[in-house]
Write a protein that holds these residues in place. Sequence first.
Motif, PDB file in Angstrom:
ATOM      1  N   LEU A  43       0.870  -1.175   0.000  1.00  0.00           N
ATOM      2  CA  LEU A  43       0.000   0.000   0.000  1.00  0.00           C
ATOM      3  C   LEU A  43       0.904   1.220   0.000  1.00  0.00           C
ATOM      4  N   SER A  47      -2.327   7.693  -1.268  1.00  0.00           N
ATOM      5  CA  SER A  47      -3.700   7.245  -1.385  1.00  0.00           C
ATOM      6  C   SER A  47      -4.553   7.917  -0.305  1.00  0.00           C
ATOM      7  N   GLY A  51      -7.706   3.228   1.217  1.00  0.00           N
ATOM      8  CA  GLY A  51      -6.653   2.263   0.961  1.00  0.00           C
ATOM      9  C   GLY A  51      -6.388   1.349   2.140  1.00  0.00           C
ATOM     10  N   ILE A 148      -1.093  -1.206  -4.405  1.00  0.00           N
ATOM     11  CA  ILE A 148      -2.321  -0.455  -4.156  1.00  0.00           C
ATOM     12  C   ILE A 148      -1.953   1.010  -4.026  1.00  0.00           C
ATOM     13  N   GLN A 149      -2.589   1.834  -4.836  1.00  0.00           N
ATOM     14  CA  GLN A 149      -2.291   3.261  -4.853  1.00  0.00           C
ATOM     15  C   GLN A 149      -3.584   4.026  -5.124  1.00  0.00           C
ATOM     16  N   ASP A 150      -3.545   5.313  -4.930  1.00  0.00           N
ATOM     17  CA  ASP A 150      -4.664   6.154  -5.308  1.00  0.00           C
ATOM     18  C   ASP A 150      -4.965   5.978  -6.793  1.00  0.00           C
ATOM     19  N   GLN A 154      -2.200   5.287  -9.765  1.00  0.00           N
ATOM     20  CA  GLN A 154      -1.967   3.840  -9.878  1.00  0.00           C
ATOM     21  C   GLN A 154      -1.173   3.480 -11.130  1.00  0.00           C
ATOM     22  N   ALA A 176      -6.918   1.754  -4.831  1.00  0.00           N
ATOM     23  CA  ALA A 176      -7.541   1.829  -3.508  1.00  0.00           C
ATOM     24  C   ALA A 176      -9.044   2.081  -3.564  1.00  0.00           C
ATOM     25  N   TYR A 177      -9.532   2.585  -4.664  1.00  0.00           N
ATOM     26  CA  TYR A 177     -10.959   2.890  -4.790  1.00  0.00           C
ATOM     27  C   TYR A 177     -11.271   3.142  -6.255  1.00  0.00           C
TER      28      TYR A 177
END
Length: 263
Positions: A43, A47, A51, A148-150, A154, A176-177
């Motif tokens: 992670l 983010s 996340g 996992i990133q914003d 990403q 992350a979303y």
Amino acid sequence: MTHSIDQSINCLGTFCGKQDIEHLTKEALNDTYGIKKVDVMVLFGGSILAGVEVMADAIQNQIAQQYIIVGGYGHTSETLFTKAENAFPGISTGIESEAELFSAILSAEYRLAPDYLETKSTNCGNNVTYLLDLIHREQIPAKSILIIQDVAMQLRMDLTLKKHVSKDVTVINYPAYHAEIILRNNGLAYREDIKGMWEIKRYISLLLGEIPRIRDDEHGYGPKGRNFLTHIDIPVNVMHAFDEVSTHYPELIRKANPKFASQ
């Protein structure tokens, strides 16, 4: 407000928010890559609070051998710390890095902990190089790395990591979303609430900052420019979306902050 501006923003979000598996499960990993556990899940700082929930799900689903949180203090950190304090008063006391903050929330909310923290990185580039230094230093097997990133960053994280690892390393993306922008009352709104989400103009600014960076020309970060990233061809529809959004919001095009540049 044009009726296509929301679609153009969402086009940028889908392109920048690269996602390689549909769900964060062993079954999805096995179906797509023929593996049930990745060696390392990371992670990255930059983010939003959402996340942490993604990392918690990953740990609970046992999808990795090792879990790492990477992040010092960069251009998104002030906003993250503010939102974390609003959601968890006192959580950031004595904490100076995004990695430590994410870890504190992971502990407080889920009673979980990562295996390692990297707390010195300040930008996308040294997020990756410091991560790889940690992996080398701790002799962690890393033939497969799930990142996992914003959403906004990403794809650039993927391109940066692939610049530094060998081609036999499997890099798997899971942002992350996902945010969907809609028109509501002649303005822009998120279709659904997302934990710790950026204000809409900040989100747009992050997306607009990415295309000039990943574009492989003399001004970008690709091989023809600063050579921070591997090459990528940007689809025509994405460039059209960028042109429309940047024309509508020219003041939101984000330039790199030298304060957080690699030294």
